[in-house]
Scaffold this motif. Sequence first.
Motif, mmCIF file in Angstrom:
data_model
loop_
_atom_site.group_PDB
_atom_site.id
_atom_site.type_symbol
_atom_site.label_atom_id
_atom_site.label_comp_id
_atom_site.label_asym_id
_atom_site.label_seq_id
_atom_site.Cartn_x
_atom_site.Cartn_y
_atom_site.Cartn_z
ATOM 1 N N GLN A 307 -3.567 1.753 12.016
ATOM 2 C CA GLN A 307 -3.703 1.212 10.670
ATOM 3 C C GLN A 307 -3.902 2.361 9.692
ATOM 4 O OE1 GLN A 307 -7.014 -1.452 10.104
ATOM 5 N NE2 GLN A 307 -6.665 -1.654 7.905
ATOM 6 N N LEU A 308 -2.923 2.581 8.835
ATOM 7 C CA LEU A 308 -2.985 3.625 7.812
ATOM 8 C C LEU A 308 -2.622 2.984 6.477
ATOM 9 C CD1 LEU A 308 -1.183 6.544 9.700
ATOM 10 C CD2 LEU A 308 -3.645 6.215 9.431
ATOM 11 N N ASP A 309 -3.498 2.143 5.969
ATOM 12 C CA ASP A 309 -3.230 1.422 4.736
ATOM 13 C C ASP A 309 -3.353 2.324 3.513
ATOM 14 O OD1 ASP A 309 -2.766 -0.834 6.185
ATOM 15 O OD2 ASP A 309 -4.716 -1.744 5.823
ATOM 16 N N CYS A 311 -1.201 4.349 2.273
ATOM 17 C CA CYS A 311 -0.760 5.699 2.632
ATOM 18 C C CYS A 311 0.464 6.116 1.820
ATOM 19 C CB CYS A 311 -0.450 5.781 4.127
ATOM 20 S SG CYS A 311 0.789 4.584 4.684
ATOM 21 N N MET A 315 2.969 9.099 3.257
ATOM 22 C CA MET A 315 3.980 8.531 4.153
ATOM 23 C C MET A 315 5.340 8.542 3.462
ATOM 24 S SD MET A 315 4.481 7.176 7.208
ATOM 25 C CE MET A 315 2.860 6.613 7.741
ATOM 26 N N SER A 336 -0.016 -1.063 10.823
ATOM 27 C CA SER A 336 -0.180 -1.482 9.433
ATOM 28 C C SER A 336 0.022 -0.274 8.529
ATOM 29 C CB SER A 336 -1.573 -2.094 9.214
ATOM 30 O OG SER A 336 -1.753 -2.444 7.854
ATOM 31 N N LEU A 337 1.032 -0.350 7.681
ATOM 32 C CA LEU A 337 1.332 0.694 6.698
ATOM 33 C C LEU A 337 1.311 0.086 5.296
ATOM 34 C CD1 LEU A 337 4.283 2.477 8.532
ATOM 35 C CD2 LEU A 337 1.870 3.096 8.569
ATOM 36 N N ALA A 340 2.453 1.633 1.499
ATOM 37 C CA ALA A 340 3.248 2.863 1.630
ATOM 38 C C ALA A 340 4.408 2.781 0.638
ATOM 39 C CB ALA A 340 3.746 3.026 3.063
ATOM 40 N N LEU A 343 7.726 4.792 1.203
ATOM 41 C CA LEU A 343 8.451 4.594 2.456
ATOM 42 C C LEU A 343 9.773 3.877 2.181
ATOM 43 C CD1 LEU A 343 8.255 4.950 5.540
ATOM 44 C CD2 LEU A 343 7.188 2.685 5.640
ATOM 45 N N LEU A 363 3.894 -4.431 6.461
ATOM 46 C CA LEU A 363 4.579 -3.596 5.487
ATOM 47 C C LEU A 363 4.326 -4.093 4.061
ATOM 48 C CD1 LEU A 363 8.028 -3.137 7.289
ATOM 49 C CD2 LEU A 363 6.128 -1.517 7.201
ATOM 50 N N CYS A 366 4.981 -2.363 0.171
ATOM 51 C CA CYS A 366 5.912 -1.230 0.304
ATOM 52 C C CYS A 366 7.072 -1.502 -0.652
ATOM 53 C CB CYS A 366 6.391 -1.089 1.746
ATOM 54 S SG CYS A 366 5.090 -0.662 2.916
#
Length: 623
Positions: A307-309, A311, A315, A336-337, A340, A343, A363, A366
């Motif tokens: 999980q890198l929310d 980001c 990213m 979990s992004l 981002a 991206l 996602l 995003c």
Amino acid sequence: MADAGSQGGENKRGFGGSDRSWNGENCGGSNVDPQDLGAKRARVSGSEDGVQETEGGENLGGSGEVVEERALGSEPMVVDEDLEENREELPGPVQAEVEDNMHEISLTPLSKAVETIKERKLAAEKNSRPLIVWLPLAQNNDIPRRLVTSLEDDCVDILAKNTDAIVSLESVPDALRHKISRASCRGRTMNAHFVELLLKGSPSEIRVDDCSWMTEEQFTNLFSGCDTSKLTGVGMVEGLRHGMMGFDSSATPVPWYLWRERNLRIFGNRGLASSEFRDTILRTVKALLLDFVDCCFLTESLFQVLQLDLCGQCMTHRTLQGPIALSFLPALTTMSLKGAYRLSDEGIDLLFRSAPALLSLNLGQCSLLTHSAINFVANKLAHTLKELFIDDCQNIDAMLVLPTLKRFKCLEVLSVARIQTVCDNFIYETVTSLGSTLKELVLANCCKITDESLKAIGSTCPSLCAVDLSDLVLLTDSALQYLANGCRSIQTLRLLSDNFSDEAIAAFLEASGNSMKHLSLNHCVKVGDDTALSISECGRTLLTLDLSWCRNLTEDAFGMIVENCRCLCLLKVFGCKQITDRFLNGHINDHVRIIGFSGPNKILEHLDPIEPEGALRHSSVPQ
């Protein structure tokens, strides 16, 4: 009963006001009109029984008894005794239709709930007593109630405020790691040092709620230096994916073309078939070996969570192409992004080449992604992905992504919140294709959705247990009726709208609220005594409740709810000015946290949402 759903003389969306009311179309999904039913009886028995139609009623059987017309869903329909005695004389098709309609109306879960609510009101009126009576039972209720935090929570807060002083997180359980990580993100103390500690050792979960501080350089350095050699099965998986192992005892990874040429020579020396046939055999063996290793990997290792929310800053397509140690991605089941915003579709394609075991993907927000990105995901995960969150992806057109969504055959959770192109046709096509497996739908702020979408959901999603209908301004009471009659195991319901009447919400809870765990009625301004009584009687399993801005609820209603819902852990009462110390200090439920009120007991630091801690929301990871 016809005016029970209105407020201040309005009767727009109550039980008897609109064309889509509880009294007509909304009773069991049947479109039965009382006058049509009466006329049908008159046509059938008029010549033999001497039926006479009178103004304002019907005279059945010539007995002189007048049966007043009643709205469906209010009082039980009265049928003349002479007509009952002559049931056998009715033509078969007409008799069957009348009986089916009567049976459907009387057995609908919502109609039973409406009757229960009406009987409760009549009993209160007959006994000349209010619907809700509550008295504070706690002694010394004028003394402010103080929340005593646990020792674990205090330790987590101290660690979160001093992340630079933490030396190691090895042997710390994943749940505790997540608590410290969340607290540090909330306190804005999350930094590269703490993320490095999370990556050390052999972590099965890496959860960071807020990566907005992380730069591209920090991201590259952190993940390039991540040691994943101890993760179960990763070395063998990478050896097979990036270069097949030879058949010799050393089992040294070699490139695929060298492995192929070596074994083709072996087959050739032994005089085995043609080169084309031998090549086909080798490719089949390779595929079988990869499937075997993947299966071994899934059975031997624990699920993996990344999980890198938020980001968006770090990213990018460039960082994903850099020297980042992504060898652990085959272990992932949850990624979990969220947020981002840099991206791209190409980045998604690159990212998911190394994530064959992914089951849950977030996602959300995003903003650069289009329907092509979801198509890339479907190409890899169409038969395995169970959870997909694409909420607030404004570049994704709902109708363009629809054919791709239909490819996900195991999808259990779908979030399309705040995508303005979501409409009734999209919902109908989606639930028709995926409804048998769907367990959670997030439709918040999809402003084009009407009652027709809820009708489709109720008829095709029998396993649905969580739904978010926040800010759907076109919904009426009919939506709750369709949902209650079709989805009988709702555990999470979020409503944020002033469209729903007190009676409609109460009837829904009476019919489908026995398994409710999380209920949000934020800004449902018509909520009153009926809903409060239904929550108290049906909310035995309720864990969280949001009654913010429900100012029609009395303080006694709050007291009754808190004391009857013994499992309640969290109650939100933002904007409820009617609450006083009489309730706050007088209730006897010591387990509930009440937040949102003003005064010295105001608690905001414990506003963490209660969410599932597992990798998946509604299923377990295959072992």
